[in-house]
Design a protein around this motif. Sequence first.
Motif, PDB file in Angstrom:
ATOM      1  N   VAL A 158      53.556   5.907  90.199  1.00 45.29           N
ATOM      2  CA  VAL A 158      52.854   4.777  89.748  1.00 45.29           C
ATOM      3  C   VAL A 158      53.343   3.344  90.275  1.00 45.29           C
ATOM      4  O   VAL A 158      54.748   3.200  90.786  1.00 45.29           O
ATOM      5  N   ILE A 161      53.488  -0.850  90.165  1.00 39.91           N
ATOM      6  CA  ILE A 161      53.379  -1.711  89.131  1.00 39.91           C
ATOM      7  C   ILE A 161      53.383  -3.147  90.080  1.00 39.91           C
ATOM      8  O   ILE A 161      54.398  -3.524  90.537  1.00 39.91           O
ATOM      9  N   LEU A 218      48.974  -0.702  88.155  1.00 38.02           N
ATOM     10  CA  LEU A 218      49.124  -1.426  86.818  1.00 38.02           C
ATOM     11  C   LEU A 218      49.737  -2.892  87.107  1.00 38.02           C
ATOM     12  O   LEU A 218      50.295  -3.444  87.891  1.00 38.02           O
ATOM     13  N   VAL A 229      52.049  -5.451  85.053  1.00 38.39           N
ATOM     14  CA  VAL A 229      52.992  -5.698  84.285  1.00 38.39           C
ATOM     15  C   VAL A 229      53.825  -7.032  84.750  1.00 38.39           C
ATOM     16  O   VAL A 229      54.919  -6.556  85.214  1.00 38.39           O
ATOM     17  N   ILE A 264      56.175  -4.677  76.717  1.00 32.09           N
ATOM     18  CA  ILE A 264      55.266  -3.723  77.337  1.00 32.09           C
ATOM     19  C   ILE A 264      54.569  -2.900  76.255  1.00 32.09           C
ATOM     20  O   ILE A 264      55.536  -2.291  75.444  1.00 32.09           O
ATOM     21  N   GLU A 265      53.414  -2.698  76.238  1.00 34.45           N
ATOM     22  CA  GLU A 265      52.999  -1.895  75.515  1.00 34.45           C
ATOM     23  C   GLU A 265      53.438  -0.459  75.397  1.00 34.45           C
ATOM     24  O   GLU A 265      53.783   0.228  76.403  1.00 34.45           O
ATOM     25  N   ALA A 292      52.238   2.692  74.632  1.00 36.01           N
ATOM     26  CA  ALA A 292      51.715   3.793  75.377  1.00 36.01           C
ATOM     27  C   ALA A 292      51.813   3.498  77.121  1.00 36.01           C
ATOM     28  O   ALA A 292      52.057   4.591  77.610  1.00 36.01           O
ATOM     29  N   ARG A 293      51.710   2.303  77.404  1.00 41.92           N
ATOM     30  CA  ARG A 293      51.946   2.007  78.803  1.00 41.92           C
ATOM     31  C   ARG A 293      53.457   2.378  79.245  1.00 41.92           C
ATOM     32  O   ARG A 293      53.596   2.943  80.141  1.00 41.92           O
ATOM     33  N   ALA A 296      53.760   6.157  79.397  1.00 41.13           N
ATOM     34  CA  ALA A 296      53.363   6.417  80.740  1.00 41.13           C
ATOM     35  C   ALA A 296      54.306   6.373  81.903  1.00 41.13           C
ATOM     36  O   ALA A 296      54.264   7.133  82.929  1.00 41.13           O
ATOM     37  N   ILE A 297      54.731   5.126  82.011  1.00 43.05           N
ATOM     38  CA  ILE A 297      55.573   4.750  83.244  1.00 43.05           C
ATOM     39  C   ILE A 297      56.780   5.508  83.125  1.00 43.05           C
ATOM     40  O   ILE A 297      57.231   5.926  84.081  1.00 43.05           O
TER      41      ILE A 297
END
Length: 176
Positions: A85, A87, A104, A106, A113-114, A116-117, A120-121
């Motif tokens: 990933v 960022i 992404l 951020v 930080i959301e 869900a995000r 995933a990170i």
Amino acid sequence: MSIDVAHADHRPGHLRAAIEAFLLCLCAAGIGLALNATRRAPLSVGGPVPQSAESCVAPATEDVRPVPFIEPRLAAKRHGGAGVVFIDARPRADWTLGHIAGALNVPADEAQIEPARLTAIRAAQLVVTYCDRPQCGLSTRLGQRLRSLGVADVRVLADGWHAWFAAGYPAQSGDF
């Protein structure tokens, strides 16, 4: 009475030694400043650096351990791979103008930080953070923050977005 003209203009030994030591220190300081300017992340030499969301030299806060770098060539080989990933730590307006394809956004100064995000990170095998240029501190600060949130392998893209783009690696623009 005779005067030795050859030695008449020499200063006393201790004064001459002090002047030579001063000149040596002055030269060493000049060399040190020149070498600092060539570093990937130069040390601050002046007064305090203003902190703001737009500043790419914002100091790290969460984790003071250095985040390792990854060279653009190696990062490009890993780009698009499973579990990798990218960022972008820059403000959203900069990200919209241009960023690494699929990255992404951020912003380093984003308060939350959301969930869900973040999940995933955390699941990624490798997270590469980046900002504009080598002296940019946003990517390092975000990398330290992500480590403190449980992300295992975080690297900072050496030389940042500008080096990636200049090398012709995959990039895109717009708000996705």
